[in-house]
Design a protein around this motif. Structure first.
Motif, short mmCIF file in Angstrom:
data_model
loop_
_atom_site.label_atom_id
_atom_site.label_comp_id
_atom_site.label_asym_id
_atom_site.label_seq_id
_atom_site.Cartn_x
_atom_site.Cartn_y
_atom_site.Cartn_z
N TRP A 10 0.82 -1.20 0.00
CA TRP A 10 0.00 0.00 0.00
C TRP A 10 0.86 1.26 0.00
N GLU A 11 0.24 2.34 -0.41
CA GLU A 11 0.86 3.67 -0.42
C GLU A 11 -0.17 4.67 0.09
N GLU A 12 0.30 5.64 0.87
CA GLU A 12 -0.58 6.69 1.37
C GLU A 12 0.14 8.03 1.29
N THR A 13 -0.59 9.06 0.90
CA THR A 13 -0.07 10.42 0.87
C THR A 13 -0.90 11.25 1.83
N CYS A 14 -0.23 12.10 2.61
CA CYS A 14 -0.95 12.99 3.53
C CYS A 14 -1.87 13.92 2.73
N GLU A 15 -2.91 14.39 3.39
CA GLU A 15 -3.89 15.24 2.71
C GLU A 15 -3.25 16.46 2.06
N ASP A 16 -2.23 17.04 2.71
CA ASP A 16 -1.59 18.24 2.16
C ASP A 16 -0.36 17.91 1.32
N ASP A 17 -0.18 16.64 0.97
CA ASP A 17 0.95 16.16 0.17
C ASP A 17 2.31 16.38 0.83
N SER A 18 2.34 16.58 2.14
CA SER A 18 3.60 16.83 2.83
C SER A 18 4.33 15.54 3.21
#
Length: 72
Positions: A10-18
């Motif tokens: 899996w991969e996840e990106t923070c809501e603000d792309d930080s």
């Protein structure tokens, strides 16, 4: 009964792309057992859930691997 083992990457990106995270989760018969695990921890968790006694040995065959493990 035949057991179904699922390995999910899996991969996840923070809501603000930080930030960006990735990992692997292990599920047994649809039940997630562990997330964000090393391969050794994942196998230990899986065999424990299956009720299997096992000695698990992790071996590094390359210098890069040994250096990585020392820095963890």
């Amino acid at each position: 009964m035949k057991q179904k083992i699922t390995i999910s990457h899996w991969e996840e990106t923070c809501e603000d792309d930080s930030c960006f995270e990735y990992g692997t989760s292990i599920s047994l018969n649809g039940k997630e057992l562990i997330r964000e695990a090393s391969i050794k921890t994942a196998i230990e968790t899986l065999v424990k859930e299956l009720g299997i006694e096992a000695e698990i040995e992790e071996i590094c065959e390359e210098l890069k691997c040994i250096t990585y493990k020392k820095n963890k």
